[in-house]
Design an enzyme around this catalytic site. Structure first.
Site, short mmCIF file in Angstrom:
data_model
loop_
_atom_site.label_atom_id
_atom_site.label_comp_id
_atom_site.label_asym_id
_atom_site.label_seq_id
_atom_site.Cartn_x
_atom_site.Cartn_y
_atom_site.Cartn_z
N GLU A 23 -11.06 -0.49 -3.45
CA GLU A 23 -10.35 0.20 -2.37
C GLU A 23 -9.15 0.93 -2.96
O GLU A 23 -8.98 1.01 -4.18
CB GLU A 23 -9.91 -0.81 -1.30
CG GLU A 23 -8.98 -1.89 -1.85
CD GLU A 23 -8.78 -3.05 -0.90
OE1 GLU A 23 -9.55 -3.18 0.06
OE2 GLU A 23 -7.84 -3.84 -1.14
N ASP A 46 0.81 -1.23 0.00
CA ASP A 46 0.00 0.00 0.00
C ASP A 46 0.84 1.28 0.00
O ASP A 46 0.60 2.20 0.79
CB ASP A 46 -0.93 0.04 1.22
CG ASP A 46 -1.65 -1.26 1.49
OD1 ASP A 46 -1.97 -1.97 0.51
OD2 ASP A 46 -1.89 -1.58 2.67
#
Length: 304
Positions: free
Chosen positions: A195, A25
Site C-alpha cells: 500500500e 500517512d
C-alpha cells in the site's frame, strides 16, 4: 536539533517527532515557499473523521491547522478518513483522500477529492461522491497519491490489498482520463507492494515508492523502484526505510519534500511507532534526510 542546507546557509530543523499527537500517512509538499504536511489523524476508524495539517517556514517550528476537512463536509463519508494527498494546480489546492474503508463493491466509499483556495483550506468536497468507488485489478480504493509530471499530465497512484493502480487525471483534477490503449485503470504493482504509493522524479527518472509489511506491526517499511516512465514497469530495488530497534518501529507510508533544485536537500516524511507504544494507532510524524548515491540509487534512510 538536526540541520538542513539552504544554499550556503545552514539552518536547524525540528527533532523527531515533528508534532505532538498521533498522526500517520503523511503527504509532504512545498506550497508558496512553506513546507506542508498532510497526515491521517491516527485513531480507531470511528474516531478518524477529520484531517489536520502542519506547516513550517523553516522545518524548525511546525504550526498546526485544525480540521482542514472533516466528515461533516463529505456527504458520502461515514467513517475512516485517511491518507490524504495534496497538490496545487491553477491556483487551486486539491486534496485526495479515502473514506469508509470499503471491503467490496457492495459497499459505498473509496477515494474522494476536495478543493480549496488556500493550502490550509478549508477544503470542500468537490464531487459529492467518490472519484474512485470500485475495485479494479484487485486494488482496494485507498491510499491516493497525486503526481504532476513535467509535461503537465497529472496522475493518481493508489491501492491497497497488495495491488497498485495508476489513473490519469483530467485537466480540472476532478475526473479520470484514458490511456493510449483506451483503458482507465492501469495496474503497475511491483513485487512485495502492499500500500502507500509515492512517486517522485529526479534527473528525468521516476522513483516509485511504497509501503511493505502490515501497518500495525513493527516491520512496516518503505521500498522503491526506478523507471524511465511514470507507468513503469517498476522492478523492485529494495528497502530504504525500516525499523531501528534503538529508535522506533513500524516506519512507513511516507511523502517526500522535493527541493526546487535537484542538488538541494531531499527529506522523507513518514510515520513510525515509538518503542514505548504497542497500540497500532500510536504513530508519530517524523522526517529524515533522503540521500542518493552516485548511480542515482536511494540510500538507506537513517532514522534520527
Amino acid at each position: 536539533m538536526a540541520e538542513r542546507q539552504i544554499g550556503n546557509v545552514r539552518a536547524a530543523r525540528a527533532d523527531n517527532p515533528l508534532a505532538a499527537g498521533w498522526y500517520a500517512d503523511p503527504e509532504a509538499r512545498i506550497f508558496e515557499g512553506s513546507y506542508w504536511i498532510y497526515p491521517t489523524y491516527s485513531a480507531p476508524y470511528d474516531e478518524q473523521t477529520y484531517f489536520d495539517a502542519f506547516w513550517s517556514e523553516d522545518l524548525t517550528t511546525w504550526n498546526k491547522v485544525e480540521r482542514i476537512l472533516d466528515i461533516e463536509r463529505i456527504s458520502w463519508a461515514k467513517r475512516a478518513l485517511w491518507a490524504p494527498s495534496s497538490i496545487e494546480r491553477g491556483g487551486k489546492y486539491y486534496l485526495y483522500f479515502c473514506a469508509n474503508d470499503i471491503q467490496s463493491d457492495d459497499e459505498y466509499g473509496g477515494i474522494g477529492v476536495a478543493v480549496a483556495d488556500r493550502p490550509e483550506g478549508p477544503f470542500r468536497d468537490a464531487l459529492d461522491r467518490p472519484l474512485i468507488e470500485r475495485f479494479h485489478h484487485g486494488a482496494q480504493p485507498i491510499d491516493p497519491h497525486v503526481f504532476i509530471d513535467d509535461d503537465g499530465q497529472a496522475y493518481l497512484y493508489y491501492g491497497g490489498w497488495q495491488h497498485c493502480n495508476v489513473v490519469k487525471l483530467s485537466d480540472d483534477m476532478l475526473g479520470l482520463g484514458t490511456f493510449d490503449d483506451g483503458t482507465t485503470y492501469k495496474e503497475i504493482t511491483p513485487d512485495r507492494y502492499v500500500e502507500g504509493p509515492c512517486m517522485i522524479k529526479r534527473g528525468g527518472e521516476y522513483y516509485f515508492m511504497w509501503a511493505e509489511g502490515g501497518w500495525g506491526g513493527p516491520d512496516y517499511s518503505v521500498a522503491y523502484a526506478r523507471s524511465d516512465s511514470p507507468l513503469g514497469p517498476f522492478e523492485r530495488v529494495g528497502k530504504i526505510l525500516r525499523q531501528d530497534p534503538d529508535v522506533a518501529t513500524g516506519a512507513g507510508h511516507h511523502g517526500v519534500f522535493v527541493p526546487e533544485q535537484e542538488d538541494g536537500d531531499w527529506w522523507i516524511v513518514y510515520h513510525r511507532r515509538p518503542l514505548t507504544e504497542t497500540d497500532a494507532n500510536h504513530r508519530a510524524l517524523c522526517m529524515d534526510k533522503m540521500k542518493f548515491g552516485a548511480g542515482g540509487e536511494i540510500l538507506p534512510v537513517k532514522m534520527t
